[in-house]
Design an enzyme around this catalytic site. Structure first.
Site: not given
Length: 452
Positions: A53, A57
């Site tokens: 993945r 963030d």
């Protein structure tokens, strides 16, 4: 659990130097980095063909979460593959900046702190059985994790009002709790938020967020390998001396500031023990445990390096580990630089070198230069890392995810995936739920792929 699902999530630091043109904010730099990803994935949160993945963030930090791995070398390969994936984004973004007349060099750092004092993490994930006392796992694991930085810290020059000091860990100053369900607000050592990404009746996921991001392959293997082995021993009922810490947060900072490993930390009940004492106990139990478990060359390698590193700390002679352990490699580099140029540890040039050690761009990053010169030990090869950029682990659920993504992209089909779901976004909305992370073959997935 001798075969365990493991993974590493790494947040990267981002900065950009500009060639006399307008400056971009970190958010804008991150958008340039992810522009290619968004163009094919329609999102800055995607799963890749290798099962990993990749996403943006909080705070504009690119994050790479490896696919599920079930052995240590495999995990190191996929962790290093993450650096290659991000490096490709970096090169592409620099080309776009040049084309638009902005011009600049983008830097991605696999470290844990920036010059403004912000911290970003490297999280380890371990699958554990739902049955059993989770509190016992955290009780036994906590003293181990607080002192583990002695054997696998990334090293850091910490500037204090009094002077600059060399610390074992980048992350230690930014941890505020022992065990908690939060990750950003309180930054615990162990995160207890219950998201197993697997059959919740059988499993839970142990989320360790105290570790440093490592450049050395050997240090990464030691960091994850020792934690996995301590977990295995807890599950097997191995008894450990009680090293419950009086104040884990004070202890983690005290340990980080002491490269000798001998400074006593206060235990519950007023007793004292040093980081070296505590690590010696866990290592001794591990040596005994190896006599009773199936032989595994990778685990044997971990326990051997663990013991060798503890011997080096005890004697303060690091010659036998100075190509394998990040903080030792880094400190030696600083000492040589200081001797050559007459710099103090507080000199900005040392801080620059500290940062450059973690630069992931090949040919520019200091760690990469050391690696090319043969001054750091390899446990993987460039070919296997390059293969891991496009190919998922073949022994876990990641294989199913990677094959599904590849097939859907090549067929031009719209799809949605996460850690457990594979979904074709067609009229039927066909979805396969993959709750067993150990399973790499599934007829349901094969049928879904065949239908494209």
């Amino acid at each position: 659990m001798q075969r365990r699902i493991m993974g590493i999530e790494t947040e990267f630091g981002v900065t950009c130097t500009f060639h006399g043109h307008r400056r971009l904010s970190p958010d804008e730099v991150a958008r340039y980095l992810f522009r290619r990803v968004v163009s094919w994935g329609r999102s800055s949160n995607v799963f890749l063909r290798n099962g990993a993945r990749l996403y943006l963030d909080v705070g504009s930090h690119p994050e790479y979460a490896t696919a599920e791995c079930d052995n240590l070398i495999q995990l190191v390969n996929h962790d290093r593959a993450g650096e290659r994936v991000l490096e490709e984004l970096l090169i592409d973004a620099e080309q776009r900046l040049a084309e638009e007349g902005i011009g600049g060099d983008i830097y991605l750092f696999k470290n844990n702190t920036d010059s403004a004092g912000n911290s970003y993490g490297c999280h380890e994930n371990f699958l554990v059985a739902r049955a059993g006392e989770f509190s016992r796992i955290s009780d036994v694991l906590l003293p181990f994790l607080v002192t583990r930085q002695l054997i696998c810290g990334a090293g850091k020059v910490l500037q204090t009002p009094k002077a600059a000091t060399f610390c074992l860990s980048q992350r230690a100053e930014h941890i505020w709790e022992g065990v908690s369900s939060a990750t950003t607000r309180s930054r615990p050592i162990i995160n207890t938020r219950d998201e197993p990404h697997a059959d919740a009746e059988k499993y839970r996921r142990l989320h360790v967020i105290v570790g440093d991001s490592n450049m050395s392959e050997s240090t990464t293997m030691l960091k994850v390998g020792t934690a996995a082995l301590v977990l295995e021993m807890i599950e097997a009922g191995v008894s450990f001396r009680d090293f419950a810490l009086d104040n884990p947060i004070r202890a983690i900072r005290e340990v980080s500031h002491d490269v000798t490993g001998r400074r006593p930390v206060r235990l519950a009940g007023g007793r004292q023990a040093s980081a070296l004492d505590i690590q010696r106990e866990y290592h001794a139990r591990a040596v005994e445990h190896l006599q009773n478990r199936e032989p595994d060359p990778q685990v044997t390698q971990v326990v051997e390096l663990w013991g060798r590193m503890l011997d080096a700390v005890e004697t303060q002679d690091f010659a036998k580990v100075d190509t394998e352990i990040d903080w030792v490699i880094k400190r030696k580099l600083f000492q040589r630089y200081q001797d050559r140029h007459g710099f103090e540890l507080a000199d900005p040039k040392i801080a620059q070198l500290d940062l450059a050690y973690h630069d992931i761009k090949r040919g520019r990053g200091v760690f990469d230069v050391l690696q090319r010169k043969g001054l750091v030990k390899r446990i993987t090869e460039d070919e296997t890392i390059e293969a891991a950029v496009d190919t998922p682990p073949q022994t876990t659920r990641a294989k199913l995810r990677g094959e599904f993504i590849t097939a859907a992209q090549e067929a031009g089909r719209d799809f949605t995936v996460d850690w457990v779901h594979l979904k074709l976004n067609d009229q039927a909305q066909r979805t396969v739920l993959c709750k067993d992370p150990f399973r790499s073959v599934d007829e349901r997935v094969e049928r879904l792929i065949a239908s494209m």
